[in-house]
Scaffold this active site. Structure first.
Site, PDB file in Angstrom:
ATOM      1  N   ASN A  13       0.878  -1.168   0.000  1.00  0.00           N
ATOM      2  CA  ASN A  13       0.000   0.000   0.000  1.00  0.00           C
ATOM      3  C   ASN A  13       0.914   1.217   0.000  1.00  0.00           C
ATOM      4  O   ASN A  13       1.488   1.554   1.026  1.00  0.00           O
ATOM      5  CB  ASN A  13      -0.905  -0.029   1.243  1.00  0.00           C
ATOM      6  CG  ASN A  13      -1.750   1.238   1.362  1.00  0.00           C
ATOM      7  OD1 ASN A  13      -1.786   2.050   0.445  1.00  0.00           O
ATOM      8  ND2 ASN A  13      -2.422   1.406   2.493  1.00  0.00           N
ATOM      9  N   TRP A  14       1.040   1.814  -1.148  1.00  0.00           N
ATOM     10  CA  TRP A  14       1.977   2.947  -1.272  1.00  0.00           C
ATOM     11  C   TRP A  14       1.446   4.211  -0.605  1.00  0.00           C
ATOM     12  O   TRP A  14       2.167   5.183  -0.478  1.00  0.00           O
ATOM     13  CB  TRP A  14       2.261   3.227  -2.752  1.00  0.00           C
ATOM     14  CG  TRP A  14       3.115   2.212  -3.445  1.00  0.00           C
ATOM     15  CD1 TRP A  14       3.592   1.030  -2.924  1.00  0.00           C
ATOM     16  CD2 TRP A  14       3.630   2.278  -4.789  1.00  0.00           C
ATOM     17  NE1 TRP A  14       4.357   0.369  -3.855  1.00  0.00           N
ATOM     18  CE2 TRP A  14       4.393   1.116  -5.015  1.00  0.00           C
ATOM     19  CE3 TRP A  14       3.498   3.202  -5.822  1.00  0.00           C
ATOM     20  CZ2 TRP A  14       5.033   0.863  -6.231  1.00  0.00           C
ATOM     21  CZ3 TRP A  14       4.136   2.952  -7.035  1.00  0.00           C
ATOM     22  CH2 TRP A  14       4.903   1.799  -7.232  1.00  0.00           C
ATOM     23  N   LYS A  15       0.174   4.227  -0.237  1.00  0.00           N
ATOM     24  CA  LYS A  15      -0.464   5.418   0.339  1.00  0.00           C
ATOM     25  C   LYS A  15      -0.209   6.624  -0.587  1.00  0.00           C
ATOM     26  O   LYS A  15      -0.156   6.447  -1.804  1.00  0.00           O
ATOM     27  CB  LYS A  15       0.014   5.637   1.773  1.00  0.00           C
ATOM     28  CG  LYS A  15      -0.164   4.347   2.608  1.00  0.00           C
ATOM     29  CD  LYS A  15       0.020   4.512   4.076  1.00  0.00           C
ATOM     30  CE  LYS A  15      -0.183   3.165   4.755  1.00  0.00           C
ATOM     31  NZ  LYS A  15      -0.129   3.233   6.196  1.00  0.00           N
ATOM     32  N   HIS A  99      -9.613   1.304   4.745  1.00  0.00           N
ATOM     33  CA  HIS A  99      -8.352   1.461   5.471  1.00  0.00           C
ATOM     34  C   HIS A  99      -8.583   2.390   6.670  1.00  0.00           C
ATOM     35  O   HIS A  99      -9.360   3.340   6.580  1.00  0.00           O
ATOM     36  CB  HIS A  99      -7.277   2.040   4.538  1.00  0.00           C
ATOM     37  CG  HIS A  99      -5.909   1.953   5.136  1.00  0.00           C
ATOM     38  ND1 HIS A  99      -5.466   2.840   6.083  1.00  0.00           N
ATOM     39  CD2 HIS A  99      -4.907   1.065   4.936  1.00  0.00           C
ATOM     40  CE1 HIS A  99      -4.232   2.499   6.444  1.00  0.00           C
ATOM     41  NE2 HIS A  99      -3.872   1.417   5.762  1.00  0.00           N
ATOM     42  N   GLU A 101      -6.910   4.736   7.805  1.00  0.00           N
ATOM     43  CA  GLU A 101      -6.640   6.151   7.518  1.00  0.00           C
ATOM     44  C   GLU A 101      -7.836   6.803   6.836  1.00  0.00           C
ATOM     45  O   GLU A 101      -8.108   7.989   7.039  1.00  0.00           O
ATOM     46  CB  GLU A 101      -5.367   6.272   6.656  1.00  0.00           C
ATOM     47  CG  GLU A 101      -4.123   5.980   7.491  1.00  0.00           C
ATOM     48  CD  GLU A 101      -2.947   5.421   6.713  1.00  0.00           C
ATOM     49  OE1 GLU A 101      -2.955   5.500   5.470  1.00  0.00           O
ATOM     50  OE2 GLU A 101      -2.022   4.891   7.350  1.00  0.00           O
ATOM     51  N   GLU A 171      -5.416  -5.032  10.347  1.00  0.00           N
ATOM     52  CA  GLU A 171      -4.429  -3.974  10.586  1.00  0.00           C
ATOM     53  C   GLU A 171      -4.721  -3.265  11.910  1.00  0.00           C
ATOM     54  O   GLU A 171      -5.543  -2.331  11.954  1.00  0.00           O
ATOM     55  CB  GLU A 171      -4.484  -2.944   9.457  1.00  0.00           C
ATOM     56  CG  GLU A 171      -4.123  -3.500   8.094  1.00  0.00           C
ATOM     57  CD  GLU A 171      -3.506  -2.437   7.192  1.00  0.00           C
ATOM     58  OE1 GLU A 171      -2.419  -2.698   6.678  1.00  0.00           O
ATOM     59  OE2 GLU A 171      -4.096  -1.359   7.025  1.00  0.00           O
ATOM     60  N   GLY A 177       2.400   2.280  10.797  1.00  0.00           N
ATOM     61  CA  GLY A 177       3.348   3.391  10.682  1.00  0.00           C
ATOM     62  C   GLY A 177       4.049   3.745  11.976  1.00  0.00           C
ATOM     63  O   GLY A 177       4.661   4.803  12.090  1.00  0.00           O
ATOM     64  N   SER A 217       3.369  -2.159  10.236  1.00  0.00           N
ATOM     65  CA  SER A 217       4.824  -2.233  10.460  1.00  0.00           C
ATOM     66  C   SER A 217       5.409  -3.595  10.107  1.00  0.00           C
ATOM     67  O   SER A 217       6.371  -4.043  10.728  1.00  0.00           O
ATOM     68  CB  SER A 217       5.173  -1.839  11.902  1.00  0.00           C
ATOM     69  OG  SER A 217       4.765  -0.510  12.158  1.00  0.00           O
ATOM     70  N   GLY A 238       2.848  -1.067   4.202  1.00  0.00           N
ATOM     71  CA  GLY A 238       2.943   0.356   3.884  1.00  0.00           C
ATOM     72  C   GLY A 238       4.389   0.758   3.627  1.00  0.00           C
ATOM     73  O   GLY A 238       4.925   0.561   2.537  1.00  0.00           O
ATOM     74  N   GLY A 239       5.031   1.290   4.642  1.00  0.00           N
ATOM     75  CA  GLY A 239       6.380   1.867   4.501  1.00  0.00           C
ATOM     76  C   GLY A 239       7.371   0.966   3.786  1.00  0.00           C
ATOM     77  O   GLY A 239       8.096   1.416   2.884  1.00  0.00           O
TER      78      GLY A 239
HETATM   79  P1  13P Z   1       2.959   0.385   7.607  1.00  0.00           P
HETATM   80  O1  13P Z   1       3.481  -0.900   7.025  1.00  0.00           O
HETATM   81  O2  13P Z   1       3.702   1.593   7.142  1.00  0.00           O
HETATM   82  O3  13P Z   1       2.839   0.296   9.102  1.00  0.00           O
HETATM   83  O4  13P Z   1       1.475   0.585   7.049  1.00  0.00           O
HETATM   84  C1  13P Z   1       0.593  -0.476   7.132  1.00  0.00           C
HETATM   85  C2  13P Z   1      -0.626  -0.144   6.371  1.00  0.00           C
HETATM   86  O5  13P Z   1      -1.374   0.737   6.744  1.00  0.00           O
HETATM   87  C3  13P Z   1      -0.890  -0.867   5.130  1.00  0.00           C
HETATM   88  O6  13P Z   1      -2.155  -0.615   4.657  1.00  0.00           O
END
Ligand code: 13P
Length: 256
Positions: A13-15, A99, A101, A171, A177, A217, A238-239
């Site tokens: 997930n590149w956000k 998600h 967020e 999640e 994050g 994470s 994500g990251g």
């Molecule tokens: P991180 O891997 O950066 O914690 O993000 C997880 C996430 O929200 C994937 O959708």
């Protein structure tokens, strides 16, 4: 992972990261690193504007392109929104729905998540449904009650044939994050409980076939342990999905 009954899926997930040119570069960097993907499917959920470039760059490479959101209506006066049909026409296969967020910053609710799940399935997209508890909910001991409610509403009126096409991502909000990962046992426990919840509605055979990911994470260092758990069928990353080497290490861990 349980490769006998269901697919392992590693999704990035590149956000809100990477311009189209940077997206092309990252996909090109990934190609030689994950060419040997055997067991698991790989998905990159990229920003809307990166989709055409990403689909083109990923051609002939065993990676599907996903989106990170969509609207539940087919078309209409919804300024700034994107429909499932638009995504489908660009070659998108998966779409992240609900998600945390989006729930937090864009007022998404379980009810809109349910409408989006139906719209995605109807358009032929596979939803990646995100659920997870806050730190407060975990400390109060209501994690499973919260997640069961999220799942039950999100999947309301989704029939058995379609539910197998839904990927569920557990999640925990406190792990997103933050660098604070759920332990492999915590992830397995909740993913297992999500499977129990699916079993109650759809029966054992379907529950066994649903891919349930962990996200929060997940990184090159902890992926192998998380993925070794029987109920953790992949990751939503994500990251660590923004760095070719790290993401490839996670994919390779899923291919063991
Ligand atoms: P991180 O891997 O950066 O914690 O993000 C997880 C996430 O929200 C994937 O959708």
């Amino acid at each position: 992972m349980n490769q006998r009954y269901r697919k392992t899926i590693i999704a990035g997930n590149w956000k809100m990261n990477k311009t189209p040119s940077a997206a092309k570069q990252l996909i090109e960097e990934l190609k030689p690193l994950i060419s040997k993907a055997k067991w698991c499917d790989v998905v990159l959920c990229v920003p809307f504007v990166d989709i055409p470039t990403a689909v083109k760059a990923a051609k002939g490479f065993k990676v599907a392109i996903g989106a990170q959101n969509m609207h539940f209506e087919k078309s209409g006066a919804y300024t700034g929104e994107i429909s499932a049909e638009m995504l489908k026409e660009l070659g998108v296969k998966f779409v992240i729905i609900g998600h945390s967020e989006r729930r937090q910053h864009f007022a998404e609710t379980d009810l809109t998540v349910n409408r989006k799940i139906h719209a995605a399935l109807e358009a032929g997209l596979r939803p990646i449904l995100c659920v997870g508890e806050s730190l407060e909910q975990r400390e109060l001991g209501v994690t499973m009650e919260h997640i069961r409610l999220q799942i039950k509403i999100a999947l309301h009126n989704v029939d058995a044939a379609n539910v197998k096409r839904v990927v569920i991502a557990y999640e925990p909000i406190w792990a997103i994050g933050t660098g604070r990962t759920a332990t492999a046992d915590q992830a397995d426990e909740v993913c297992g409980a999500i499977r129990d919840c699916i079993r109650e509605t759809y029966g054992a055979r379907i529950a066994r076939a649903v891919t349930i990911q962990y996200g929060g994470s997940m990184n090159a260092g902890n992926a192998a342990e998380l993925l070794s758990k029987p109920n953790v069928d992949g990751g939503l990353i994500g990251g660590a999905s923004l760095k070719a080497g790290d993401f490839a290490t996670i994919v390779n861990a899923a291919n063991q």
